[in-house]
Motif scaffolding. Sequence first.
Motif, short mmCIF file in Angstrom:
data_model
loop_
_atom_site.label_atom_id
_atom_site.label_comp_id
_atom_site.label_asym_id
_atom_site.label_seq_id
_atom_site.Cartn_x
_atom_site.Cartn_y
_atom_site.Cartn_z
N LEU A 107 0.79 -1.23 0.00
CA LEU A 107 0.00 0.00 0.00
C LEU A 107 0.82 1.28 0.00
CD1 LEU A 107 -2.76 1.38 0.14
CD2 LEU A 107 -2.69 1.14 2.63
N PRO A 108 1.88 1.40 0.81
CA PRO A 108 2.54 2.70 0.92
C PRO A 108 3.23 3.19 -0.35
CG PRO A 108 3.11 1.29 2.77
CD PRO A 108 2.45 0.43 1.75
N TYR A 109 3.80 2.28 -1.17
CA TYR A 109 4.77 2.77 -2.15
C TYR A 109 4.74 2.06 -3.50
CZ TYR A 109 9.23 5.00 -3.40
OH TYR A 109 10.21 5.75 -3.98
N ILE A 110 4.25 0.84 -3.56
CA ILE A 110 4.34 0.06 -4.79
C ILE A 110 3.61 0.73 -5.95
CG2 ILE A 110 3.54 -2.08 -5.89
CD1 ILE A 110 6.12 -2.39 -4.36
N PHE A 111 2.50 1.41 -5.68
CA PHE A 111 1.73 2.03 -6.75
C PHE A 111 2.54 3.08 -7.50
CE2 PHE A 111 -1.71 0.48 -4.00
CZ PHE A 111 -2.45 -0.23 -4.94
N ALA A 216 4.77 -4.62 -10.47
CA ALA A 216 4.29 -3.31 -10.89
C ALA A 216 4.76 -3.00 -12.31
CB ALA A 216 4.79 -2.24 -9.92
N PHE A 217 5.96 -3.42 -12.67
CA PHE A 217 6.45 -3.24 -14.03
C PHE A 217 5.68 -4.11 -15.02
CE2 PHE A 217 10.25 -1.52 -11.96
CZ PHE A 217 10.52 -0.43 -12.78
N LEU A 218 5.24 -5.27 -14.55
CA LEU A 218 4.51 -6.19 -15.42
C LEU A 218 3.05 -5.82 -15.59
CD1 LEU A 218 5.97 -9.58 -14.10
CD2 LEU A 218 6.55 -8.45 -16.25
N SER A 219 2.54 -4.97 -14.72
CA SER A 219 1.11 -4.64 -14.72
C SER A 219 0.75 -3.73 -15.88
CB SER A 219 0.73 -3.95 -13.40
OG SER A 219 0.99 -4.78 -12.29
N LYS A 222 -3.51 -0.22 -13.26
CA LYS A 222 -3.09 0.12 -11.90
C LYS A 222 -3.62 -0.88 -10.88
CE LYS A 222 -2.77 4.02 -8.69
NZ LYS A 222 -3.13 5.45 -8.45
N TRP A 223 -4.84 -1.35 -11.07
CA TRP A 223 -5.43 -2.28 -10.11
C TRP A 223 -4.64 -3.59 -10.05
CZ3 TRP A 223 -6.99 -6.97 -11.96
CH2 TRP A 223 -7.30 -7.06 -13.32
N GLN A 224 -3.98 -3.93 -11.18
CA GLN A 224 -3.18 -5.16 -11.19
C GLN A 224 -1.97 -5.05 -10.26
OE1 GLN A 224 -2.18 -5.67 -15.33
NE2 GLN A 224 -4.24 -6.36 -15.89
N THR A 225 -1.50 -3.82 -10.04
CA THR A 225 -0.39 -3.61 -9.13
C THR A 225 -0.73 -4.07 -7.72
OG1 THR A 225 0.20 -1.66 -10.44
CG2 THR A 225 1.27 -1.88 -8.30
N ALA A 226 -1.99 -3.93 -7.33
CA ALA A 226 -2.43 -4.38 -6.01
C ALA A 226 -2.86 -5.83 -6.00
CB ALA A 226 -3.59 -3.49 -5.53
N VAL A 227 -3.47 -6.28 -7.09
CA VAL A 227 -4.05 -7.63 -7.12
C VAL A 227 -2.98 -8.71 -7.28
CG1 VAL A 227 -5.55 -9.18 -8.43
CG2 VAL A 227 -6.29 -6.85 -7.92
N LEU A 228 -1.99 -8.47 -8.13
CA LEU A 228 -1.00 -9.51 -8.43
C LEU A 228 -0.22 -9.99 -7.20
CD1 LEU A 228 0.39 -8.40 -11.92
CD2 LEU A 228 -1.06 -10.36 -11.38
#
Length: 296
Positions: A107-111, A216-219, A222-228
């Motif tokens: 949550l804090p930074y990956i997005f 995150a690079f593979l997404s 944006k929602w995939q960044t959280a779901v994967l």
Amino acid sequence: RRTRFTPKSETTKLLVEQTRCVASPRFINSYGGTVMLKYEMRRAFGKFFWIAFLVGVVSGSGGFVSYLLDSEYLPAQSISCFDAWLYCVSVGEGSFYRAIYPIVICLPYIFTFYTDQNSTFIYFLLSRESYRDYLKNKCFSGCISTISLVLGVNIVWLIVAYILFPANKPITIFNLQMGGIYNWLYPNSPLVYIWIQIAFSILFSIAFFAVSGLLAFLSNKKWQTAVLPFAIYFLSIFLSQFFDEPFLNPVSYLIPYETSKLSISNILFGDMMLLLIGAGGIFFYYIKRKEEVLWI
């Protein structure tokens, strides 16, 4: 040459042309290093960091309720703050920390990995630092944020446990009988046991952050960044239970006492493999994408 990051608006094009003129190597090296690292640290410790910190603390705090109920009729000498802390981590039925663990880490930074790469904001960043320094600052800030989260959440639980319960050594038959590696430390050296546990959690969290950064690079969205990260985390748990293989279970690395089938060397090897996959993947995308941005 057209690139993936070709700006679309005339305003952005003008901004890019202006920043090309001022972003000399000397400017980037002298200004970009320290200032942009501070900038990334502010992003890593922004409001979402504190939201994730609160989520982490709350997710395990139900363990105190579970321990209060379970220890209600225990002898006074058997009630221990160390048992209470373990209830917060995973033992207590009221704790769901390991279930929402990916949220705490991502949550804090990956997005920001995704949003930076898929918007014209990358031009602003790369006018002040090279792409290599950008990724170095980003990974460093994310690791510090991850370490702070895991360490902070566990220390809060430990402090609250000290306040609510006596610091009796867990040596009676009514105390938790821990299994897994280094379990012999718990009865007479519970603090040493706890700090080893926290150290393993931090090591796994750094590795998990690296893999989440790669995802995150593979997404593509944006929602995939959280779901994967969530999907891989729970899929690994399912596969480990289906094949009865604790080596596949991320909980075995996050909470080593949950399994007795892995040695310390097994856990360290698994953490390092996960870290190499994440870091290696990010480096691969650095090589691939550095030709697509304005400055290397």
